[in-house]
Design a protein around this motif. Sequence first.
Motif, PDB file in Angstrom:
ATOM      1  N   GLY A  27       0.808  -1.217   0.000  1.00  0.00           N
ATOM      2  CA  GLY A  27       0.000   0.000   0.000  1.00  0.00           C
ATOM      3  C   GLY A  27       0.839   1.265   0.000  1.00  0.00           C
ATOM      4  N   ALA A  28       2.158   1.129   0.055  1.00  0.00           N
ATOM      5  CA  ALA A  28       3.014   2.321   0.092  1.00  0.00           C
ATOM      6  C   ALA A  28       3.827   2.415  -1.196  1.00  0.00           C
ATOM      7  CB  ALA A  28       3.951   2.264   1.293  1.00  0.00           C
ATOM      8  N   TYR A  29       3.860   3.623  -1.775  1.00  0.00           N
ATOM      9  CA  TYR A  29       4.691   3.832  -2.952  1.00  0.00           C
ATOM     10  C   TYR A  29       6.148   3.627  -2.578  1.00  0.00           C
ATOM     11  CZ  TYR A  29       0.727   5.626  -5.571  1.00  0.00           C
ATOM     12  OH  TYR A  29      -0.463   5.754  -6.218  1.00  0.00           O
ATOM     13  N   GLN A  30       6.916   3.040  -3.499  1.00  0.00           N
ATOM     14  CA  GLN A  30       8.273   2.598  -3.191  1.00  0.00           C
ATOM     15  C   GLN A  30       9.340   3.568  -3.697  1.00  0.00           C
ATOM     16  OE1 GLN A  30       8.884  -0.407  -1.370  1.00  0.00           O
ATOM     17  NE2 GLN A  30       6.748   0.110  -1.004  1.00  0.00           N
ATOM     18  N   SER A  31      10.550   3.372  -3.200  1.00  0.00           N
ATOM     19  CA  SER A  31      11.686   4.175  -3.627  1.00  0.00           C
ATOM     20  C   SER A  31      12.744   3.269  -4.231  1.00  0.00           C
ATOM     21  CB  SER A  31      12.281   4.904  -2.417  1.00  0.00           C
ATOM     22  OG  SER A  31      13.613   5.273  -2.689  1.00  0.00           O
ATOM     23  N   ALA A  32      13.404   3.745  -5.265  1.00  0.00           N
ATOM     24  CA  ALA A  32      14.444   2.956  -5.929  1.00  0.00           C
ATOM     25  C   ALA A  32      15.585   2.617  -4.976  1.00  0.00           C
ATOM     26  CB  ALA A  32      14.981   3.715  -7.139  1.00  0.00           C
ATOM     27  N   TYR A  58      15.513   1.113  -2.335  1.00  0.00           N
ATOM     28  CA  TYR A  58      15.337  -0.177  -1.665  1.00  0.00           C
ATOM     29  C   TYR A  58      15.372  -1.351  -2.641  1.00  0.00           C
ATOM     30  CZ  TYR A  58      13.990   3.005   2.025  1.00  0.00           C
ATOM     31  OH  TYR A  58      13.997   4.025   2.940  1.00  0.00           O
ATOM     32  N   PRO A  84      -4.001   9.805  -5.520  1.00  0.00           N
ATOM     33  CA  PRO A  84      -2.702   9.274  -5.102  1.00  0.00           C
ATOM     34  C   PRO A  84      -1.738   9.127  -6.278  1.00  0.00           C
ATOM     35  CG  PRO A  84      -4.446   8.084  -4.004  1.00  0.00           C
ATOM     36  CD  PRO A  84      -5.114   9.019  -4.968  1.00  0.00           C
ATOM     37  N   LYS A  85      -2.274   8.809  -7.457  1.00  0.00           N
ATOM     38  CA  LYS A  85      -1.393   8.652  -8.616  1.00  0.00           C
ATOM     39  C   LYS A  85      -0.764   9.980  -9.031  1.00  0.00           C
ATOM     40  CE  LYS A  85      -2.734   4.478 -10.971  1.00  0.00           C
ATOM     41  NZ  LYS A  85      -3.635   3.894 -11.942  1.00  0.00           N
ATOM     42  N   ARG A 124       2.020  10.420  -6.784  1.00  0.00           N
ATOM     43  CA  ARG A 124       3.132   9.580  -7.217  1.00  0.00           C
ATOM     44  C   ARG A 124       3.897  10.244  -8.364  1.00  0.00           C
ATOM     45  NH1 ARG A 124       4.854   4.431 -10.237  1.00  0.00           N
ATOM     46  NH2 ARG A 124       4.416   5.539 -12.143  1.00  0.00           N
ATOM     47  N   HIS A 160      -0.828   9.105   1.687  1.00  0.00           N
ATOM     48  CA  HIS A 160       0.049   8.541   0.652  1.00  0.00           C
ATOM     49  C   HIS A 160       1.418   9.213   0.667  1.00  0.00           C
ATOM     50  CE1 HIS A 160      -2.851   5.854  -1.184  1.00  0.00           C
ATOM     51  NE2 HIS A 160      -3.743   6.768  -0.871  1.00  0.00           N
ATOM     52  N   LYS A 216       3.326   7.679   3.678  1.00  0.00           N
ATOM     53  CA  LYS A 216       3.755   6.292   3.488  1.00  0.00           C
ATOM     54  C   LYS A 216       4.779   6.151   2.370  1.00  0.00           C
ATOM     55  CE  LYS A 216      -0.308   3.711   5.051  1.00  0.00           C
ATOM     56  NZ  LYS A 216      -1.470   2.957   4.583  1.00  0.00           N
ATOM     57  N   HIS A 217       4.856   7.154   1.499  1.00  0.00           N
ATOM     58  CA  HIS A 217       5.696   7.045   0.307  1.00  0.00           C
ATOM     59  C   HIS A 217       7.165   6.894   0.690  1.00  0.00           C
ATOM     60  CE1 HIS A 217       7.141   7.503  -3.696  1.00  0.00           C
ATOM     61  NE2 HIS A 217       6.019   7.986  -4.189  1.00  0.00           N
ATOM     62  N   LEU A 218       7.789   5.829   0.238  1.00  0.00           N
ATOM     63  CA  LEU A 218       9.186   5.573   0.616  1.00  0.00           C
ATOM     64  C   LEU A 218      10.162   6.516  -0.064  1.00  0.00           C
ATOM     65  CD1 LEU A 218       8.900   1.735   0.630  1.00  0.00           C
ATOM     66  CD2 LEU A 218       9.788   3.044   2.533  1.00  0.00           C
ATOM     67  N   ASP A 219       9.739   7.163  -1.133  1.00  0.00           N
ATOM     68  CA  ASP A 219      10.652   8.036  -1.856  1.00  0.00           C
ATOM     69  C   ASP A 219      10.505   9.502  -1.437  1.00  0.00           C
ATOM     70  OD1 ASP A 219      12.820   7.867  -3.488  1.00  0.00           O
ATOM     71  OD2 ASP A 219      11.732   8.173  -5.353  1.00  0.00           O
ATOM     72  N   ASN A 222       9.046   4.369   7.518  1.00  0.00           N
ATOM     73  CA  ASN A 222      10.190   4.656   6.655  1.00  0.00           C
ATOM     74  C   ASN A 222      11.080   5.766   7.209  1.00  0.00           C
ATOM     75  OD1 ASN A 222       8.753   7.097   5.749  1.00  0.00           O
ATOM     76  ND2 ASN A 222       7.433   5.636   4.712  1.00  0.00           N
TER      77      ASN A 222
END
Lengths: 301, 302
Positions: free
Chosen positions: A290-295, A297, B53-54, B57, B226, B229-232, B256
């Motif tokens: 459910g969480a957008y990812q980062s490159a 990782y 959310p998109k 992103r 969002h 939670k976003h890892l970036d 994160n």
Amino acid sequence: MPHPQSFTCSSPPVDQVGVIERAKRFQTRSVKTQSKMQGLRMILSMIDLTTLEGMDTPGKVKQLCFKAQHLHDSTAGLPTVAAICVYPNFVALAKRALGDSKIKVASVATAFPSGNTSLEIKLDDVRMAVDQGADEIDMVISRGKFHAGEFGYVYDEIAEVKNACGPSRLKVILETGELGTFDNVRKASDIAIAAGGDFIKTSTGKIKPAATMPVTLVMLEAIRDHYFKTGEMVGMKPAGGISNAKLALQYLIMVQETLGDSWLDNHWFRFGASSLANDVLMQIVKQNTGAYQSADYFSID
Amino acid sequence: MAKAKNNSALDSVQILKTYKMYIGGNFPRTESGRYYSPQVNGKSIANICRASPKDMRNAVVAARSAQPPWASRTAYNRSQILYRIAEMLQGRSEQFVAELQIQGLKTQDARIQVQATIDRMIYYSGWCDKFQQLFSSVNPVASSHFNFSVLEPTGVVVLLASQTSPLLGLANAIAPIIASGNTCVAIANEDQPLSAITFCEVLQTSDLPPGVVNVLTGKLDELMTHAAKHLDVNAIAADQIGTPNLEAVRADAAGNLKRIADLQIDWSDDNQAQNPYLIEKFCEVKTTWHPIEQISSSGSGY
């Protein structure tokens, strides 16, 4: 074998506007949740993970082979990629590194990427790769000869290379970015299929534009027409410029709606790409967590 | 022939303007096709994109790819660009005053807010090539090492912008974020987003590279999860979003290790809003140990 001229003459003209409009339609589909996950896994299993740089080292190739087998170990149940694509001098190394993983080794050959050398040298190039264990050979056609109108030469060359491949499957790179028109792409596709190519492939990745949806559609239609005529299936590999999951899903839709379900398999359809794998993995993990990812990782490609 | 009452065709035909968002130097509509109409005194004032959310992103992707080149520009060049933003704002100040009035501000308050925005851009423009000297240090260590600490931009910062100060609050928070080389995704004031988007037109024409600032409009509670939670996304600047929202953001961001800055600032107050520590808030400290040899018996090693 029929004379090549008869094929080039019978290539139907391509409706450029129609092809572009049709390709656009594939980009309006919305693929969500379960279908999306299924599609993403399928994309991973269809990738030819590629490194074709002058600066490639044994270390780089080994690392790529490791990545091919361990795409993202923290996510369970992921497929491996279909193949590794390298230069001929790295085939033996890649073969060793991949061991019994069932991942194929594809090698570019025939003076990739320009294809400008004699037929003998090209055939030697192919034999060298095959001897070292390449499961697949990615050859380039002689675009110069094609533009000079020597379609017979292009046809014969592909047929000779196919001969030299032995049991290895042959992918014929048309380098569509250098062919100029859709009519030329269609003609080159027909020649490559008739001469015995197991796959037709859009690009080397060294020329822009590389794979685009319209140009891939033209090639898919050539494959379809050949299938209708003879009942033989030919594979398709768009390569270069497909770097995100969304676009790759749209390609799958295009394949399905042009050729049908039988082609949705890595025996018949491949993506030539390097950065696509990470984007697909990031999408899969996003769907799971459910969480957008980062490159940051994901492994470097 | 009857004399027309209004000079402008736009005045006579009441069609609400549709504002778009600002992502990667372009003004796209939301991919979701959703819109909302903020109201002032019971009347709709514009059609505004309700970001999905998109869209968030996409904005983060744009901000991420713009970040390394922005950080590698010289501090002096970033300073020039911030100054340019101030100049462009000045040139269009009447438009901003008018737009703030549409959003319910009194003329005098609108003028003060626009003038303050211009001043703050100039203020932070000046700091671009000076904060590093102020916050960096050479540290005494007990071994033969040259040890120094310098600031580096933290990366991509999401700004949950002020819900009370539609222009000044946004611009005043963006300036210190980008001054050090961060890139920013701002979620504009939900009820008064007009001047945020018009501010983007200023940014686009101020030599600010595409993607350094991206602005989304929409519902804060939908987008902030969002973002958190976003890892970036490396940091979140939350401008008085309320305790429950802040708690939620902190919880979502915990997974994160995101840096959360709770901005409790009255943007109209010079003493609070003009502060180099706002630049430092969005930087990481890098400490380097560099071995030195004893080249002089008199003591100095370097």
